[in-house]
Write a protein that holds these residues in place. Sequence first.
Motif, PDB file in Angstrom:
ATOM      1  N   LEU B 365      48.674  57.049  68.803  1.00 57.52           N
ATOM      2  CA  LEU B 365      49.737  56.438  67.999  1.00 57.52           C
ATOM      3  C   LEU B 365      50.212  57.407  66.918  1.00 57.52           C
ATOM      4  N   ASP B 366      51.533  57.516  66.788  1.00 57.81           N
ATOM      5  CA  ASP B 366      52.072  58.268  65.656  1.00 57.81           C
ATOM      6  C   ASP B 366      52.221  57.377  64.434  1.00 57.81           C
ATOM      7  N   ILE B 367      52.777  56.197  64.660  1.00 56.95           N
ATOM      8  CA  ILE B 367      53.130  55.331  63.523  1.00 56.95           C
ATOM      9  C   ILE B 367      52.689  53.904  63.796  1.00 56.95           C
ATOM     10  N   VAL B 368      52.020  53.286  62.833  1.00 55.89           N
ATOM     11  CA  VAL B 368      51.741  51.857  62.945  1.00 55.89           C
ATOM     12  C   VAL B 368      52.154  51.160  61.651  1.00 55.89           C
ATOM     13  N   ILE B 369      52.751  49.995  61.836  1.00 63.08           N
ATOM     14  CA  ILE B 369      53.122  49.139  60.708  1.00 63.08           C
ATOM     15  C   ILE B 369      52.168  47.962  60.701  1.00 63.08           C
ATOM     16  N   LEU B 370      51.445  47.779  59.611  1.00 62.26           N
ATOM     17  CA  LEU B 370      50.475  46.690  59.531  1.00 62.26           C
ATOM     18  C   LEU B 370      50.738  45.839  58.301  1.00 62.26           C
ATOM     19  N   SER B 371      50.328  44.592  58.362  1.00 61.20           N
ATOM     20  CA  SER B 371      50.499  43.713  57.213  1.00 61.20           C
ATOM     21  C   SER B 371      49.218  43.672  56.394  1.00 61.20           C
ATOM     22  N   ALA B 372      49.263  42.952  55.280  1.00 63.40           N
ATOM     23  CA  ALA B 372      48.079  42.835  54.428  1.00 63.40           C
ATOM     24  C   ALA B 372      48.173  41.563  53.599  1.00 63.40           C
ATOM     25  N   LEU B 373      47.029  40.932  53.374  1.00 65.61           N
ATOM     26  CA  LEU B 373      46.953  39.879  52.356  1.00 65.61           C
ATOM     27  C   LEU B 373      46.748  40.530  50.994  1.00 65.61           C
ATOM     28  N   GLU B 374      45.938  41.579  50.986  1.00 65.04           N
ATOM     29  CA  GLU B 374      45.700  42.353  49.761  1.00 65.04           C
ATOM     30  C   GLU B 374      45.487  43.822  50.115  1.00 65.04           C
ATOM     31  N   VAL B 375      45.887  44.691  49.185  1.00 63.86           N
ATOM     32  CA  VAL B 375      45.544  46.117  49.270  1.00 63.86           C
ATOM     33  C   VAL B 375      44.984  46.492  47.896  1.00 63.86           C
ATOM     34  N   ASP B 376      43.924  47.272  47.864  1.00 64.30           N
ATOM     35  CA  ASP B 376      43.435  47.656  46.541  1.00 64.30           C
ATOM     36  C   ASP B 376      43.741  49.117  46.226  1.00 64.30           C
ATOM     37  N   THR B 377      43.380  49.523  45.047  1.00 64.83           N
ATOM     38  CA  THR B 377      43.771  50.857  44.576  1.00 64.83           C
ATOM     39  C   THR B 377      43.023  51.966  45.321  1.00 64.83           C
ATOM     40  N   ASP B 378      42.007  51.590  46.112  1.00 66.74           N
ATOM     41  CA  ASP B 378      41.409  52.556  47.045  1.00 66.74           C
ATOM     42  C   ASP B 378      42.090  52.490  48.424  1.00 66.74           C
ATOM     43  N   PHE B 379      43.155  51.727  48.513  1.00 66.65           N
ATOM     44  CA  PHE B 379      43.918  51.523  49.758  1.00 66.65           C
ATOM     45  C   PHE B 379      43.180  50.668  50.796  1.00 66.65           C
ATOM     46  N   ASN B 380      42.027  50.120  50.405  1.00 69.73           N
ATOM     47  CA  ASN B 380      41.350  49.178  51.295  1.00 69.73           C
ATOM     48  C   ASN B 380      42.231  47.958  51.534  1.00 69.73           C
ATOM     49  N   VAL B 381      42.179  47.412  52.755  1.00 66.59           N
ATOM     50  CA  VAL B 381      43.059  46.301  53.091  1.00 66.59           C
ATOM     51  C   VAL B 381      42.251  45.079  53.516  1.00 66.59           C
ATOM     52  N   ASN B 382      42.704  43.931  53.007  1.00 64.90           N
ATOM     53  CA  ASN B 382      42.150  42.638  53.391  1.00 64.90           C
ATOM     54  C   ASN B 382      43.197  41.884  54.205  1.00 64.90           C
ATOM     55  N   VAL B 383      42.821  41.472  55.411  1.00 63.89           N
ATOM     56  CA  VAL B 383      43.711  40.604  56.192  1.00 63.89           C
ATOM     57  C   VAL B 383      42.995  39.334  56.619  1.00 63.89           C
ATOM     58  N   ILE B 384      41.851  39.047  55.967  1.00 60.73           N
ATOM     59  CA  ILE B 384      41.084  37.908  56.498  1.00 60.73           C
ATOM     60  C   ILE B 384      40.833  36.784  55.502  1.00 60.73           C
ATOM     61  N   THR B 385      40.587  37.104  54.240  1.00 61.09           N
ATOM     62  CA  THR B 385      40.334  36.012  53.281  1.00 61.09           C
ATOM     63  C   THR B 385      41.518  35.820  52.350  1.00 61.09           C
ATOM     64  N   ALA B 394      42.494  37.126  60.799  1.00 62.57           N
ATOM     65  CA  ALA B 394      41.755  37.806  61.853  1.00 62.57           C
ATOM     66  C   ALA B 394      41.792  39.308  61.623  1.00 62.57           C
ATOM     67  N   SER B 395      40.745  39.934  62.061  1.00 61.50           N
ATOM     68  CA  SER B 395      40.666  41.390  61.983  1.00 61.50           C
ATOM     69  C   SER B 395      41.665  42.021  62.948  1.00 61.50           C
ATOM     70  N   GLY B 396      41.750  41.479  64.159  1.00 64.26           N
ATOM     71  CA  GLY B 396      42.730  41.947  65.143  1.00 64.26           C
ATOM     72  C   GLY B 396      42.594  43.421  65.431  1.00 64.26           C
ATOM     73  N   GLY B 397      43.728  44.085  65.587  1.00 58.26           N
ATOM     74  CA  GLY B 397      43.697  45.521  65.836  1.00 58.26           C
ATOM     75  C   GLY B 397      43.940  46.314  64.567  1.00 58.26           C
ATOM     76  N   HIS B 398      43.794  45.659  63.404  1.00 52.57           N
ATOM     77  CA  HIS B 398      44.188  46.280  62.140  1.00 52.57           C
ATOM     78  C   HIS B 398      43.465  47.593  61.882  1.00 52.57           C
ATOM     79  N   CYS B 399      42.144  47.533  61.819  1.00 52.93           N
ATOM     80  CA  CYS B 399      41.406  48.761  61.481  1.00 52.93           C
ATOM     81  C   CYS B 399      41.423  49.763  62.634  1.00 52.93           C
ATOM     82  N   ASP B 400      41.626  49.265  63.873  1.00 47.74           N
ATOM     83  CA  ASP B 400      41.675  50.153  65.039  1.00 47.74           C
ATOM     84  C   ASP B 400      42.910  51.038  65.013  1.00 47.74           C
ATOM     85  N   THR B 401      44.050  50.412  64.812  1.00 49.98           N
ATOM     86  CA  THR B 401      45.295  51.175  64.810  1.00 49.98           C
ATOM     87  C   THR B 401      45.375  52.043  63.559  1.00 49.98           C
ATOM     88  N   ALA B 402      44.859  51.525  62.442  1.00 47.07           N
ATOM     89  CA  ALA B 402      44.870  52.311  61.204  1.00 47.07           C
ATOM     90  C   ALA B 402      44.078  53.611  61.387  1.00 47.07           C
TER      91      ALA B 402
END
Lengths: 510, 510
Positions: B365-385, B394-402
């Motif tokens: 993959l060159d480019i992936v667009i992903l959503s987030a419920l939260e992103v923190d200042t370390d760029f960590n992403v929450n899509v579950i709580t 759901a975790s889905g393919g989020h961390c895989d594509t990232a």
Amino acid sequence: MKNKIGREIPEEIIEKYEVYQGSFDKEILGRKASPKISRVKPGESKLIESLEDAIVKSGLKDGMTISFHHHFRSGDYIVNKVMDLIAEMGIKDLTLAPSSLTSVHAPLIKHIKNGVITKITSSGLRGELAEEISNGLMEEPVIIRSHGGRARAIEAGDIQIDVAFLGASSSDEYGNASGASGKAICGPLGYAQIDAEYADNVVIITDNIVEYPNMPASILQTNVDYVVKVDEIGNPSGIASGATRFTKNPKELLIADYASKTIVGSKYFKEGFSFQTGTGGSSLAVTRFLRNEMIKQNINASFALGGITKPMVEMLEEGLINTIFDVQSFDLVAANSVSKNERHQEISSTFYANPHNKGAAVNKLDIVILSALEVDTDFNVNVITGSDGVIRGASGGHCDTAAGSKLTMIVAPLVRGRIPTIVDSVNTVITPGETIDVVVTEIGIAINPRREDLIEEFKNLDVPVYTIEELKDKAIEVVGKPERIQYEDKVVALVEYRDGTIIDVIRKVK
Amino acid sequence: MKNKIGREIPEEIIEKYEVYQGSFDKEILGRKASPKISRVKPGESKLIESLEDAIVKSGLKDGMTISFHHHFRSGDYIVNKVMDLIAEMGIKDLTLAPSSLTSVHAPLIKHIKNGVITKITSSGLRGELAEEISNGLMEEPVIIRSHGGRARAIEAGDIQIDVAFLGASSSDEYGNASGASGKAICGPLGYAQIDAEYADNVVIITDNIVEYPNMPASILQTNVDYVVKVDEIGNPSGIASGATRFTKNPKELLIADYASKTIVGSKYFKEGFSFQTGTGGSSLAVTRFLRNEMIKQNINASFALGGITKPMVEMLEEGLINTIFDVQSFDLVAANSVSKNERHQEISSTFYANPHNKGAAVNKLDIVILSALEVDTDFNVNVITGSDGVIRGASGGHCDTAAGSKLTMIVAPLVRGRIPTIVDSVNTVITPGETIDVVVTEIGIAINPRREDLIEEFKNLDVPVYTIEELKDKAIEVVGKPERIQYEDKVVALVEYRDGTIIDVIRKVK
């Protein structure tokens, strides 16, 4: 000791292998083999500059097992090229586990003599290599496996492939590989898919790198470690012949006529039936006769199976066949059809014929037409050793389709030259008689006494019916009783039945 | 103890699991899991009269692991139907290992309370079931796995499926199963293929038995033990929505505009690039904006990946996309395209995203667009709580594509209602910040400082660029600093990173 069908199996073989117990009698236990888990990270390249580098990177070492496929048939350059390089690199004591070997592989003789190759398993052997092996070239007997038996053996871990060298007429740089396009087109890579799944290391060799993604692919990137580009992977004219000729041989046509009448007169010839025919003159003629009868009676086949030829593709296109299951295309028309027609489905060898999965395609076959070098009065069939006892053929899908199909028919001339085809006892058993239903010759058919239903059913058939003993006697009437072949004790090949048991051995010819 | 990204992992978890070490830092050893070898003989039928009989025949017993797929999404009838029957039959202590669970699976709550289900692994949890689990319903923590992580876990034997109950909108009586035709059409069965390959017993459940052979099939006969016909496997309207609406929300359009400009301004936007976008309003708008820019600049994509939607299918048909890799169709247009267009390729979850094979599609993959419920200042992403700490995704393919993609972009509004999206520390980490490159909000973007190349490259971009801290401050300016969620000590879920290490835990909400 004699196994269940009375073949003499030497003690030292019995100590190491189970012997044949009946076509479905071996108990199945255990779990599938576990190939190595390997990770290719994003950004890592699989493209290797040279075949030699690929061999180095694959980690190939003395004593390992390597595999190839035989989809390039007598046009194959890969096996000899790779083996020459391996020999140059000084690697020894390898087990060669290709899906099959052909007459172009005579150069392997020197690698056997030099100790580069010490063991072989293959569907078949032909030409000089076969002759040398029949004359005792190797210390270890070759293991002859059917196409379904090889898939089973790989899945069960009986064959553990360290490195698979798989030729493909097209591949992208990430290993999505296909035989359906390119210069060296061969159609499906059905015999190579199981190697790609189970080998610890997989090297794709191609003369045609295409843009990513090369889809649809027969072999997927997720199973490929390395991709190498070479100048030529094979000789297109040896890979797939352009045309399939229709036989004019009157004997073959007569056999085909009797075979077709037998099929059409059976309970299996009805809407939605399935069939596999081969590439011999009689088989192709049967396909043509069947086609005419299907049109006449307005009957369509659910599927046709096997090595696929032009006449089958035409029937697919005419709508007479709903689906083609193609593990290997035998001509260019078939090879080209795979990528063009969604109902022309590529299948793997395990889907085709593996006896130890949850149901291979052969299990769903109604009718199969198979050839024979010899058939004996127990209906056992030999397709591997000639009348001189020398190996000159392949197990192929013979015993797989025979075991799976509801009506298994052997088409063969009563005699070939001065040699009878129907005999007391075949030189070598590839397919046990209990899985053969009807033998068709140019003078009529013989039905296996086990199939009382067919004997009853075929009473009014417009085909002469004999007992198998009568056919044998008629063959002897024509050419006389042949002299027995003289063998030495040394075993040069083991014939493994599809379930992994030893059904026969082949000995060194005198 | 804190893992590499500073998440507190309790001692009792560390004793049982490896913790996260970095996105590609875990060492890979070992061999793949070995499913049981089973034989179906010719003539044996796989058709079972009732679901109950199939459960009995499958040999399901207390303590076993069962699996399902989530391709029927909120239209799924299978999970509840099978679990109700299993509960009636008195089987207990099961591990439920579906590819995911949705809001329609609230009836599972009673089976958890009754001890029928004692462990769960899933990509996600939603609705009442998620709420109850977040409130401490289960003794054993749920294991949240990404789509690639689940494929890895099954291949590695971390999940050993005893019986897979796999719904299909069509199947023949021998188990060739597909989601591409029938009443309950869902398109690919990409998440179910690995279950079929690795489960010891596979039951196909369909409301639509078709003629043999049902080809092309997503699940092959060679992997199927039993086929059961039921009245209904799902509610078509819940499975695939008929149409994908284009957002009119100005905030989403602004985010999409910035995201598109960032993509188009990057070195990755060039002939033959690849991309994955999702189903959110902004993501779909990005797809549309990209399409226009591709036409304008005469650029074509080599492949599009993911859950697939109508806009991507249209781009495939226009020739703007060469190949679609589809693990799951999100709407009817996509679901119908799979069987019609050879370049719309169904893929399995291991081909899609498994980090421990020889190169999944996400690696390319060159480019992936992903959503987030939260992103923190370390760029960590929450899509579950959610903002209340309760599981709702759901975790889905989020961390895989990232992890796989060269340019990983998060699209998210700066705030949602009174809740900031950019925060000091996310509630739960699904995707580690080291794999995130750019965060796009309606006021501008933030680039991960690890990507110095992008910071340089995007200097002249027509998009406001902030640091992630600035974005966070601006979010707080708008809605104030949110109160920290109050959790108890009890761990209700483990978040497994795609490589099998624990990246975070989810605790019981107070």
